[in-house]
Write a protein that holds these residues in place. Sequence first.
Motif, PDB file in Angstrom:
ATOM      1  N   ARG A  81      21.060 -83.113 -23.885  1.00 29.92           N
ATOM      2  CA  ARG A  81      19.930 -82.410 -23.284  1.00 29.92           C
ATOM      3  C   ARG A  81      19.799 -81.048 -23.938  1.00 29.92           C
ATOM      4  NH1 ARG A  81      19.650 -83.149 -16.903  1.00 29.92           N
ATOM      5  NH2 ARG A  81      19.923 -85.381 -16.815  1.00 29.92           N
ATOM      6  N   SER A  82      18.574 -80.590 -24.017  1.00 22.18           N
ATOM      7  CA  SER A  82      18.388 -79.238 -24.536  1.00 22.18           C
ATOM      8  C   SER A  82      18.667 -78.209 -23.448  1.00 22.18           C
ATOM      9  CB  SER A  82      16.968 -79.068 -25.078  1.00 22.18           C
ATOM     10  OG  SER A  82      16.037 -79.305 -24.053  1.00 22.18           O
ATOM     11  N   ALA A  83      18.678 -78.648 -22.204  1.00 24.36           N
ATOM     12  CA  ALA A  83      19.001 -77.776 -21.078  1.00 24.36           C
ATOM     13  C   ALA A  83      20.260 -78.319 -20.415  1.00 24.36           C
ATOM     14  CB  ALA A  83      17.849 -77.760 -20.078  1.00 24.36           C
ATOM     15  N   GLY A  84      20.917 -77.471 -19.667  1.00 25.55           N
ATOM     16  CA  GLY A  84      22.128 -77.902 -18.995  1.00 25.55           C
ATOM     17  C   GLY A  84      21.857 -78.945 -17.930  1.00 25.55           C
ATOM     18  N   ASP A  85      22.797 -79.837 -17.747  1.00 30.09           N
ATOM     19  CA  ASP A  85      22.724 -80.823 -16.673  1.00 30.09           C
ATOM     20  C   ASP A  85      22.855 -80.053 -15.359  1.00 30.09           C
ATOM     21  OD1 ASP A  85      23.644 -82.624 -14.596  1.00 30.09           O
ATOM     22  OD2 ASP A  85      23.969 -84.095 -16.176  1.00 30.09           O
ATOM     23  N   PRO A  86      21.914 -80.207 -14.431  1.00 31.78           N
ATOM     24  CA  PRO A  86      21.970 -79.440 -13.175  1.00 31.78           C
ATOM     25  C   PRO A  86      23.302 -79.593 -12.437  1.00 31.78           C
ATOM     26  CG  PRO A  86      19.853 -80.545 -13.372  1.00 31.78           C
ATOM     27  CD  PRO A  86      20.699 -81.034 -14.508  1.00 31.78           C
ATOM     28  N   CYS A 140      16.746 -65.247 -22.808  1.00 35.34           N
ATOM     29  CA  CYS A 140      17.087 -63.976 -22.159  1.00 35.34           C
ATOM     30  C   CYS A 140      16.795 -64.014 -20.662  1.00 35.34           C
ATOM     31  CB  CYS A 140      16.351 -62.827 -22.832  1.00 35.34           C
ATOM     32  SG  CYS A 140      16.822 -62.592 -24.561  1.00 35.34           S
ATOM     33  N   GLY A 141      15.668 -64.577 -20.285  1.00 34.82           N
ATOM     34  CA  GLY A 141      15.322 -64.680 -18.863  1.00 34.82           C
ATOM     35  C   GLY A 141      16.311 -65.555 -18.108  1.00 34.82           C
ATOM     36  N   GLU A 142      16.714 -66.653 -18.741  1.00 34.59           N
ATOM     37  CA  GLU A 142      17.685 -67.556 -18.118  1.00 34.59           C
ATOM     38  C   GLU A 142      19.037 -66.865 -17.950  1.00 34.59           C
ATOM     39  OE1 GLU A 142      15.616 -68.342 -20.508  1.00 34.59           O
ATOM     40  OE2 GLU A 142      14.620 -70.233 -19.978  1.00 34.59           O
ATOM     41  N   LEU A 143      19.438 -66.072 -18.950  1.00 28.83           N
ATOM     42  CA  LEU A 143      20.697 -65.332 -18.845  1.00 28.83           C
ATOM     43  C   LEU A 143      20.646 -64.373 -17.667  1.00 28.83           C
ATOM     44  CD1 LEU A 143      23.478 -64.386 -19.874  1.00 28.83           C
ATOM     45  CD2 LEU A 143      22.244 -62.742 -21.327  1.00 28.83           C
ATOM     46  N   ARG A 144      19.552 -63.629 -17.550  1.00 27.20           N
ATOM     47  CA  ARG A 144      19.444 -62.654 -16.452  1.00 27.20           C
ATOM     48  C   ARG A 144      19.491 -63.356 -15.092  1.00 27.20           C
ATOM     49  NH1 ARG A 144      15.788 -57.306 -16.171  1.00 27.20           N
ATOM     50  NH2 ARG A 144      16.420 -56.678 -14.090  1.00 27.20           N
ATOM     51  N   ARG A 145      18.752 -64.455 -14.942  1.00 23.76           N
ATOM     52  CA  ARG A 145      18.780 -65.192 -13.662  1.00 23.76           C
ATOM     53  C   ARG A 145      20.181 -65.715 -13.364  1.00 23.76           C
ATOM     54  NH1 ARG A 145      13.776 -66.583 -15.627  1.00 23.76           N
ATOM     55  NH2 ARG A 145      14.398 -68.617 -16.425  1.00 23.76           N
ATOM     56  N   PHE A 146      20.865 -66.234 -14.389  1.00 20.83           N
ATOM     57  CA  PHE A 146      22.222 -66.757 -14.198  1.00 20.83           C
ATOM     58  C   PHE A 146      23.175 -65.647 -13.781  1.00 20.83           C
ATOM     59  CE2 PHE A 146      26.443 -67.899 -15.794  1.00 20.83           C
ATOM     60  CZ  PHE A 146      26.617 -69.131 -15.180  1.00 20.83           C
ATOM     61  N   MET A 179      23.717 -57.388 -31.870  1.00 18.00           N
ATOM     62  CA  MET A 179      22.517 -58.176 -32.111  1.00 18.00           C
ATOM     63  C   MET A 179      21.842 -58.613 -30.814  1.00 18.00           C
ATOM     64  SD  MET A 179      23.390 -60.520 -35.408  1.00 18.00           S
ATOM     65  CE  MET A 179      21.744 -61.199 -35.393  1.00 18.00           C
ATOM     66  N   GLY A 180      22.588 -58.635 -29.716  1.00 14.50           N
ATOM     67  CA  GLY A 180      22.027 -59.131 -28.471  1.00 14.50           C
ATOM     68  C   GLY A 180      21.671 -58.068 -27.452  1.00 14.50           C
ATOM     69  N   LYS A 181      21.699 -56.822 -27.849  1.00 14.06           N
ATOM     70  CA  LYS A 181      21.435 -55.745 -26.892  1.00 14.06           C
ATOM     71  C   LYS A 181      20.053 -55.831 -26.267  1.00 14.06           C
ATOM     72  CE  LYS A 181      24.857 -52.355 -27.885  1.00 14.06           C
ATOM     73  NZ  LYS A 181      25.604 -52.470 -26.661  1.00 14.06           N
ATOM     74  N   SER A 182      19.095 -56.396 -26.961  1.00 12.02           N
ATOM     75  CA  SER A 182      17.736 -56.471 -26.410  1.00 12.02           C
ATOM     76  C   SER A 182      17.589 -57.609 -25.402  1.00 12.02           C
ATOM     77  CB  SER A 182      16.727 -56.666 -27.543  1.00 12.02           C
ATOM     78  OG  SER A 182      16.942 -57.911 -28.182  1.00 12.02           O
ATOM     79  N   CYS A 183      18.579 -58.438 -25.257  1.00 11.72           N
ATOM     80  CA  CYS A 183      18.458 -59.607 -24.381  1.00 11.72           C
ATOM     81  C   CYS A 183      18.800 -59.294 -22.928  1.00 11.72           C
ATOM     82  CB  CYS A 183      19.351 -60.732 -24.900  1.00 11.72           C
ATOM     83  SG  CYS A 183      19.043 -62.319 -24.119  1.00 11.72           S
ATOM     84  N   PHE A 184      19.681 -58.365 -22.696  1.00  8.43           N
ATOM     85  CA  PHE A 184      20.090 -58.037 -21.333  1.00  8.43           C
ATOM     86  C   PHE A 184      20.036 -56.525 -21.179  1.00  8.43           C
ATOM     87  CE2 PHE A 184      22.935 -57.543 -17.691  1.00  8.43           C
ATOM     88  CZ  PHE A 184      22.488 -58.552 -16.872  1.00  8.43           C
ATOM     89  N   PRO A 185      19.332 -56.000 -20.169  1.00 14.58           N
ATOM     90  CA  PRO A 185      19.158 -54.545 -20.051  1.00 14.58           C
ATOM     91  C   PRO A 185      20.487 -53.816 -19.833  1.00 14.58           C
ATOM     92  CG  PRO A 185      18.199 -55.707 -18.158  1.00 14.58           C
ATOM     93  CD  PRO A 185      18.691 -56.745 -19.106  1.00 14.58           C
ATOM     94  N   GLU A 186      20.708 -52.773 -20.620  1.00  9.54           N
ATOM     95  CA  GLU A 186      21.953 -52.030 -20.513  1.00  9.54           C
ATOM     96  C   GLU A 186      22.046 -51.202 -19.247  1.00  9.54           C
ATOM     97  OE1 GLU A 186      22.289 -50.004 -24.382  1.00  9.54           O
ATOM     98  OE2 GLU A 186      23.912 -51.425 -24.744  1.00  9.54           O
ATOM     99  N   ASN A 187      20.912 -50.962 -18.577  1.00 16.34           N
ATOM    100  CA  ASN A 187      20.930 -50.208 -17.318  1.00 16.34           C
ATOM    101  C   ASN A 187      21.089 -51.121 -16.118  1.00 16.34           C
ATOM    102  OD1 ASN A 187      18.420 -51.373 -17.378  1.00 16.34           O
ATOM    103  ND2 ASN A 187      17.277 -49.495 -16.932  1.00 16.34           N
ATOM    104  N   HIS A 188      21.262 -52.403 -16.329  1.00 12.98           N
ATOM    105  CA  HIS A 188      21.473 -53.358 -15.234  1.00 12.98           C
ATOM    106  C   HIS A 188      22.860 -53.121 -14.653  1.00 12.98           C
ATOM    107  CE1 HIS A 188      21.957 -57.154 -13.102  1.00 12.98           C
ATOM    108  NE2 HIS A 188      20.643 -57.357 -13.237  1.00 12.98           N
TER     109      HIS A 188
END
Length: 142
Positions: free
Chosen positions: A75-80, A109-115, A128-137
């Motif tokens: 699957r391209s997405a995780g098995d629920p 990036c959105g999926e990472l934040r929700r997870f 390289m991934g600093k733009s994916c998750f906000p550093e002020n979170h």
Amino acid sequence: MSHMGRERYNIEDGFRSITKWSGYINDSNRIPEFIRRAYTMLRTGHPSPVLLQLPSGLDDFDPDNSPYIPVKGWRSAGDPADVEKVVTALHNSKNHDICRTGCVFGDACGELRRFVELTKVPVLTTLMGKSCFPENHPLSLG
């Protein structure tokens, strides 16, 4: 090979331009193995047919000696069910954090934040991934 002066037709050569994989079953006990390979090839990569050759004169197949076990699909997405197990394990663990990789290139990036917000697991990002998750979170480790 020739038979009465005529060349035999090589089906694999004839279908090479339209198939992405070809298998030749030379032993009836290998039928389940080749069926699994054929299904794996069908489900992965670019869509294209596969060729599975069963020669005449092959012994009878005995499913008791060589049972067929289906290939687990990709699957391209995780098995629920698997995601639920991971979330439960993270909720029950004491020391954990995420070093995220591949989220920017995978457009996740959105999926990472929700997870992260669901599991409350701190995140460590690479340069390289600093733009994916906000550093002020509150869950960002920087």
